[in-house]
Design a protein around this motif. Sequence first.
Motif, PDB file in Angstrom:
ATOM      1  N   THR A 115       2.321  86.581  27.984  1.00 57.18           N
ATOM      2  CA  THR A 115       3.611  86.800  29.157  1.00 57.18           C
ATOM      3  C   THR A 115       4.308  85.254  29.387  1.00 57.18           C
ATOM      4  OG1 THR A 115       2.562  88.809  30.405  1.00 57.18           O
ATOM      5  CG2 THR A 115       4.318  87.318  31.297  1.00 57.18           C
ATOM      6  N   VAL A 116       5.383  85.150  29.124  1.00 54.58           N
ATOM      7  CA  VAL A 116       5.861  83.912  29.277  1.00 54.58           C
ATOM      8  C   VAL A 116       6.826  83.768  30.414  1.00 54.58           C
ATOM      9  CG1 VAL A 116       7.922  82.254  28.371  1.00 54.58           C
ATOM     10  CG2 VAL A 116       6.428  83.727  26.873  1.00 54.58           C
ATOM     11  N   TYR A 117       6.388  82.799  31.295  1.00 52.60           N
ATOM     12  CA  TYR A 117       6.818  82.504  32.779  1.00 52.60           C
ATOM     13  C   TYR A 117       7.887  81.201  32.578  1.00 52.60           C
ATOM     14  CZ  TYR A 117       3.033  85.736  34.346  1.00 52.60           C
ATOM     15  OH  TYR A 117       2.353  86.744  34.353  1.00 52.60           O
ATOM     16  N   GLU A 137      11.963  81.368  23.174  1.00 59.19           N
ATOM     17  CA  GLU A 137      13.076  80.437  22.933  1.00 59.19           C
ATOM     18  C   GLU A 137      14.175  81.059  22.174  1.00 59.19           C
ATOM     19  OE1 GLU A 137      12.189  75.874  23.627  1.00 59.19           O
ATOM     20  OE2 GLU A 137      11.459  76.540  21.818  1.00 59.19           O
ATOM     21  N   LYS A 138      13.647  81.362  20.986  1.00 57.65           N
ATOM     22  CA  LYS A 138      14.690  82.084  19.934  1.00 57.65           C
ATOM     23  C   LYS A 138      15.550  83.338  20.721  1.00 57.65           C
ATOM     24  CE  LYS A 138      11.945  81.385  15.920  1.00 57.65           C
ATOM     25  NZ  LYS A 138      11.158  81.649  14.803  1.00 57.65           N
ATOM     26  N   LYS A 139      14.912  84.031  21.540  1.00 59.58           N
ATOM     27  CA  LYS A 139      15.479  85.010  22.524  1.00 59.58           C
ATOM     28  C   LYS A 139      16.575  84.576  23.251  1.00 59.58           C
ATOM     29  CE  LYS A 139      14.384  88.772  25.812  1.00 59.58           C
ATOM     30  NZ  LYS A 139      15.068  88.048  26.922  1.00 59.58           N
ATOM     31  N   GLN A 140      16.112  83.653  23.829  1.00 57.55           N
ATOM     32  CA  GLN A 140      17.452  82.753  24.805  1.00 57.55           C
ATOM     33  C   GLN A 140      18.623  82.509  23.842  1.00 57.55           C
ATOM     34  OE1 GLN A 140      16.964  82.533  28.372  1.00 57.55           O
ATOM     35  NE2 GLN A 140      15.358  83.963  27.446  1.00 57.55           N
ATOM     36  N   VAL A 141      18.425  81.822  22.766  1.00 58.37           N
ATOM     37  CA  VAL A 141      19.361  81.411  22.071  1.00 58.37           C
ATOM     38  C   VAL A 141      20.418  82.522  21.700  1.00 58.37           C
ATOM     39  CG1 VAL A 141      20.126  80.442  19.635  1.00 58.37           C
ATOM     40  CG2 VAL A 141      17.929  79.526  21.083  1.00 58.37           C
ATOM     41  N   HIS A 142      19.763  83.713  21.059  1.00 62.84           N
ATOM     42  CA  HIS A 142      20.494  84.933  20.656  1.00 62.84           C
ATOM     43  C   HIS A 142      20.997  85.736  21.893  1.00 62.84           C
ATOM     44  CE1 HIS A 142      19.333  84.019  16.873  1.00 62.84           C
ATOM     45  NE2 HIS A 142      18.240  84.093  16.903  1.00 62.84           N
ATOM     46  N   GLU A 143      20.666  85.415  22.999  1.00 65.59           N
ATOM     47  CA  GLU A 143      21.803  85.939  24.194  1.00 65.59           C
ATOM     48  C   GLU A 143      22.839  85.578  24.774  1.00 65.59           C
ATOM     49  OE1 GLU A 143      18.544  86.529  27.404  1.00 65.59           O
ATOM     50  OE2 GLU A 143      17.817  88.175  26.304  1.00 65.59           O
ATOM     51  N   PHE A 166       1.880  79.405  22.054  1.00 65.08           N
ATOM     52  CA  PHE A 166       2.957  78.532  21.511  1.00 65.08           C
ATOM     53  C   PHE A 166       3.893  79.305  20.736  1.00 65.08           C
ATOM     54  CE2 PHE A 166       4.454  76.011  17.807  1.00 65.08           C
ATOM     55  CZ  PHE A 166       5.589  75.086  18.980  1.00 65.08           C
ATOM     56  N   ARG A 167       3.343  80.546  19.869  1.00 65.36           N
ATOM     57  CA  ARG A 167       4.215  81.471  19.047  1.00 65.36           C
ATOM     58  C   ARG A 167       5.010  82.308  20.198  1.00 65.36           C
ATOM     59  NH1 ARG A 167       0.431  84.926  15.363  1.00 65.36           N
ATOM     60  NH2 ARG A 167       2.247  86.387  15.316  1.00 65.36           N
ATOM     61  N   ALA A 168       4.277  82.576  21.150  1.00 61.59           N
ATOM     62  CA  ALA A 168       5.111  83.577  22.235  1.00 61.59           C
ATOM     63  C   ALA A 168       6.255  82.597  22.906  1.00 61.59           C
ATOM     64  CB  ALA A 168       4.192  84.050  23.367  1.00 61.59           C
ATOM     65  N   TRP A 206       8.790  87.217  30.770  1.00 60.44           N
ATOM     66  CA  TRP A 206       9.045  88.058  29.523  1.00 60.44           C
ATOM     67  C   TRP A 206       7.566  88.307  28.800  1.00 60.44           C
ATOM     68  CZ3 TRP A 206       8.652  86.042  24.394  1.00 60.44           C
ATOM     69  CH2 TRP A 206       9.270  87.024  23.525  1.00 60.44           C
ATOM     70  N   SER A 207       7.362  89.316  28.253  1.00 60.84           N
ATOM     71  CA  SER A 207       6.402  89.714  27.467  1.00 60.84           C
ATOM     72  C   SER A 207       6.390  89.875  25.795  1.00 60.84           C
ATOM     73  CB  SER A 207       5.323  90.670  28.031  1.00 60.84           C
ATOM     74  OG  SER A 207       4.856  90.345  29.459  1.00 60.84           O
TER      75      SER A 207
END
Length: 199
Positions: free
Chosen positions: A75-77, A193-199, A186-188, A65-66
């Motif tokens: 880009t987060v792996y 993580e926030k995106k995961q919580v809201h999905e 770290f911000r990315a 996810w970018s």
Amino acid sequence: MKKLQSTLPNMILSLGAITVLAGGLLGWIYSITKGPIEKQALAQQQAAIAEVAPPFNNSPEEEKWSTEIDGLTFTVYPARENGKLTGAAVKGMSMNGFAGEIIVMCGFMTDGTIKDYRVLQQAETPGLGTKMETWFRDPAGARSVIGKNPATTSFYVTKDSGGEIDGITAATISSRAFLETFRNAFRAYQEYEKKQVHE
């Protein structure tokens, strides 16, 4: 003079032919080397993910996810073990190195603590800025970022107000760029993580 005028068109044609030939040759070499270079870069990236990420049995590359931070792509792996997030490898960069671009694969545990890192690309001064691959995992003084969390530790060089990480001796610019990459990585990760919580 007449002799020069008569040979000039031939010279121009010869130079034109050489230019076309050289251009074609360069294009051919590029087409041959492009694939292997891309394959090698991908292998290097996958090895870096495996080295810096917490334990995982998913495919981080498939779940990547970018996001954009300060005009740069991070880009987060995500690393998951049996479906549970264990942390992530984050590929980030800074354009503020002494020689410009620095690219680092940063490994975070679930809570944001740094597991490890790998410098993927840099062109810093040999013997100075190039030390970043080992310097920031050296336990001497306050050099190491391993086991530290950007949420609780100030990821700025100690020369700067409030900084808590010892920069590389005589390579402050390189050190600042390296730590900037980690702060933004770290911000990315937090955004992911926030995106995961809201999905």
